[in-house]
Design a protein around this motif. Structure first.
Motif, PDB file in Angstrom:
ATOM      1  N   ALA A 252      40.292  -7.073  -6.742  1.00  0.00           N
ATOM      2  CA  ALA A 252      39.440  -6.209  -6.782  1.00  0.00           C
ATOM      3  C   ALA A 252      39.798  -7.017  -8.348  1.00  0.00           C
ATOM      4  N   PHE A 253      38.761  -7.001  -9.239  1.00  0.00           N
ATOM      5  CA  PHE A 253      38.938  -7.635 -10.431  1.00  0.00           C
ATOM      6  C   PHE A 253      37.689  -6.813 -11.311  1.00  0.00           C
ATOM      7  N   VAL A 254      38.096  -6.923 -12.487  1.00  0.00           N
ATOM      8  CA  VAL A 254      37.562  -5.798 -13.515  1.00  0.00           C
ATOM      9  C   VAL A 254      35.836  -6.743 -13.754  1.00  0.00           C
ATOM     10  N   ALA A 255      34.973  -6.141 -13.873  1.00  0.00           N
ATOM     11  CA  ALA A 255      33.773  -6.182 -14.150  1.00  0.00           C
ATOM     12  C   ALA A 255      33.321  -6.442 -15.442  1.00  0.00           C
ATOM     13  N   VAL A 267      36.177  -2.808 -25.784  1.00  0.00           N
ATOM     14  CA  VAL A 267      37.023  -3.485 -24.442  1.00  0.00           C
ATOM     15  C   VAL A 267      36.360  -4.483 -23.682  1.00  0.00           C
ATOM     16  N   PHE A 268      36.498  -5.761 -24.181  1.00  0.00           N
ATOM     17  CA  PHE A 268      36.843  -6.854 -23.743  1.00  0.00           C
ATOM     18  C   PHE A 268      37.413  -6.991 -22.320  1.00  0.00           C
ATOM     19  N   CYS A 269      37.685  -8.211 -21.543  1.00  0.00           N
ATOM     20  CA  CYS A 269      38.560  -8.410 -20.559  1.00  0.00           C
ATOM     21  C   CYS A 269      38.042 -10.134 -20.206  1.00  0.00           C
ATOM     22  N   CYS A 270      39.671 -10.546 -19.919  1.00  0.00           N
ATOM     23  CA  CYS A 270      39.659 -12.047 -19.980  1.00  0.00           C
ATOM     24  C   CYS A 270      40.224 -12.646 -19.211  1.00  0.00           C
ATOM     25  N   GLY A 271      39.631 -14.058 -18.525  1.00  0.00           N
ATOM     26  CA  GLY A 271      41.350 -14.594 -17.615  1.00  0.00           C
ATOM     27  C   GLY A 271      41.043 -13.824 -16.190  1.00  0.00           C
ATOM     28  N   ASP A 272      42.385 -14.156 -15.309  1.00  0.00           N
ATOM     29  CA  ASP A 272      42.161 -14.054 -14.275  1.00  0.00           C
ATOM     30  C   ASP A 272      41.521 -12.334 -14.148  1.00  0.00           C
ATOM     31  N   MET A 273      42.568 -11.604 -14.755  1.00  0.00           N
ATOM     32  CA  MET A 273      41.885 -10.217 -14.039  1.00  0.00           C
ATOM     33  C   MET A 273      40.628 -10.217 -14.592  1.00  0.00           C
ATOM     34  N   ALA A 274      39.702 -11.093 -14.900  1.00  0.00           N
ATOM     35  CA  ALA A 274      38.385 -10.600 -15.110  1.00  0.00           C
ATOM     36  C   ALA A 274      37.183 -12.126 -14.354  1.00  0.00           C
ATOM     37  N   ARG A 275      37.919 -12.185 -13.752  1.00  0.00           N
ATOM     38  CA  ARG A 275      37.460 -13.400 -12.892  1.00  0.00           C
ATOM     39  C   ARG A 275      37.734 -13.092 -10.934  1.00  0.00           C
ATOM     40  N   ALA A 276      36.477 -13.362 -10.213  1.00  0.00           N
ATOM     41  CA  ALA A 276      37.249 -13.543  -8.625  1.00  0.00           C
ATOM     42  C   ALA A 276      38.282 -14.716  -8.897  1.00  0.00           C
ATOM     43  N   ALA A 277      37.973 -15.848  -9.221  1.00  0.00           N
ATOM     44  CA  ALA A 277      39.414 -16.872  -8.761  1.00  0.00           C
ATOM     45  C   ALA A 277      39.574 -17.934 -10.064  1.00  0.00           C
ATOM     46  N   GLY A 278      40.281 -18.411 -11.049  1.00  0.00           N
ATOM     47  CA  GLY A 278      40.192 -18.632 -11.998  1.00  0.00           C
ATOM     48  C   GLY A 278      41.217 -19.463 -12.465  1.00  0.00           C
TER      49      GLY A 278
END
Length: 306
Positions: A252-255, A267-278
């Motif tokens: 699971a990752f943050v939408a 609230v903004f989210c970025c990087g690996d926690m907000a991607r299926a892969a990175g």
């Protein structure tokens, strides 16, 4: 420090000081906003010595890229840094309050979450200690350095077909099914077309640099191994705040929307926690977008209040 709006200590709190968080904070610092970066010092790629595929930094030490980014960011006078863990997050009036591991708390009008993910490897003896050194998940990050040698793909399920079909561009591939996956006829034909060797004997352990020792005693020397990990968010903050998640192929990752905004306003989210892969390059791009979007949201708020 600039106190142009609101009573919060900071305009934006960035949780996570790796590549995505640093990139987000840089955009905000250059907009002369009060920024706090909270970082526990646990980068996802901390086991990896060299980083590859990031323009102008190909082959640089992964830790050096992060250290240089931090030094450049901290040269801006509106940036503060906390070597700490953010243990809790909650809405607080028009902003947010973050609880720190030392027991203190800080407040900000906006949050950027860049806390990354934790990788869970399959329970194969010798795999974990080689993670990031001779066991990898990203061919684009590590495949070229294997110098077209022998490459093992350790199956964890159907997703591993993707690895097995990609990696012949980087070397001679053996697909280690390990009792976790059995290709159907069409998949076997596709593997044969790519020159992939299929090995059904279970894996006993990983030895040496990346040697695969099978249960029947055979040893398959490898230049490197690839495995699809399962991932989960390294921090509970997004869940605590009620951010929506999506289920990806490895976890699971943050939408987020195209501006890296989550389902929770502010609230903004970025990087690996907000991607299926990175990877590092994608994390930096994500962070830049999140930082710009967080800044624009502050401007929009002032406009609406006027």
């Amino acid at each position: 420090m600039n106190t142009r709006s609101g009573d919060a200590e900071f305009d934006v709190i960035v949780v996570g000081g790796s590549y995505a968080g640093l990139s987000a904070a840089m955009q905000l610092a250059r907009a002369r906003r009060r920024v706090l970066v909270i970082d526990s010092g646990k980068r996802r790629n901390r086991s990896t010595h060299r980083s590859h595929g990031f323009l102008t930094q190909d082959g640089s030490e992964a830790s050096a890229i992060a250290a240089d980014g931090r030094a450049q960011l901290q040269a801006y006078p509106t940036v503060a840094w906390a070597n700490d863990t953010a243990t809790g997050a909650a809405a607080d009036g028009d902003g947010f309050r973050i609880t720190l591991g030392d027991g203190g708390s800080v407040s900000g009008q906006r949050l950027v979450l860049a806390t990354g993910v934790v990788d869970t490897l399959p329970p194969v003896d010798g795999l974990q200690e080689r993670w990031g050194k001779s066991v990898f998940h990203c061919p684009y990050c590590h495949g070229y350095e294997l110098d077209e040698g022998e490459i093992g793909v350790l199956a964890v399920g159907g997703l591993s077909m993707h690895h097995a079909l990609m990696l012949p561009d980087w070397g001679r591939v053996t697909f280690l099914l390990n009792g976790r996956f059995e290709p159907d006829a069409a998949q076997l034909a596709a593997l044969a077309r790519r020159g992939v060797t299929v090995e059904r004997t279970p894996v006993a352990r990983i030895d040496g640099e990346a040697d695969v020792v099978l249960l029947d005693g055979r040893r398959l020397p490898m230049a490197g191994l690839f495995v699809a990990t399962r991932t989960h968010s390294a921090s509970p903050l997004a869940s605590q705040l009620g951010c929506a998640f999506e289920e990806g192929p490895i976890g699971a990752f943050v939408a987020t929307d195209a501006q890296k905004a989550t389902s929770v306003p502010g609230v903004f989210c970025c990087g690996d926690m907000a991607r299926a892969a990175g990877n590092v390059a994608l994390a930096v791009a994500d962070g830049a977008m999140a930082g710009v979007a967080a800044h624009r949201s502050l401007i929009a708020e002032l406009h609406h209040a006027a």
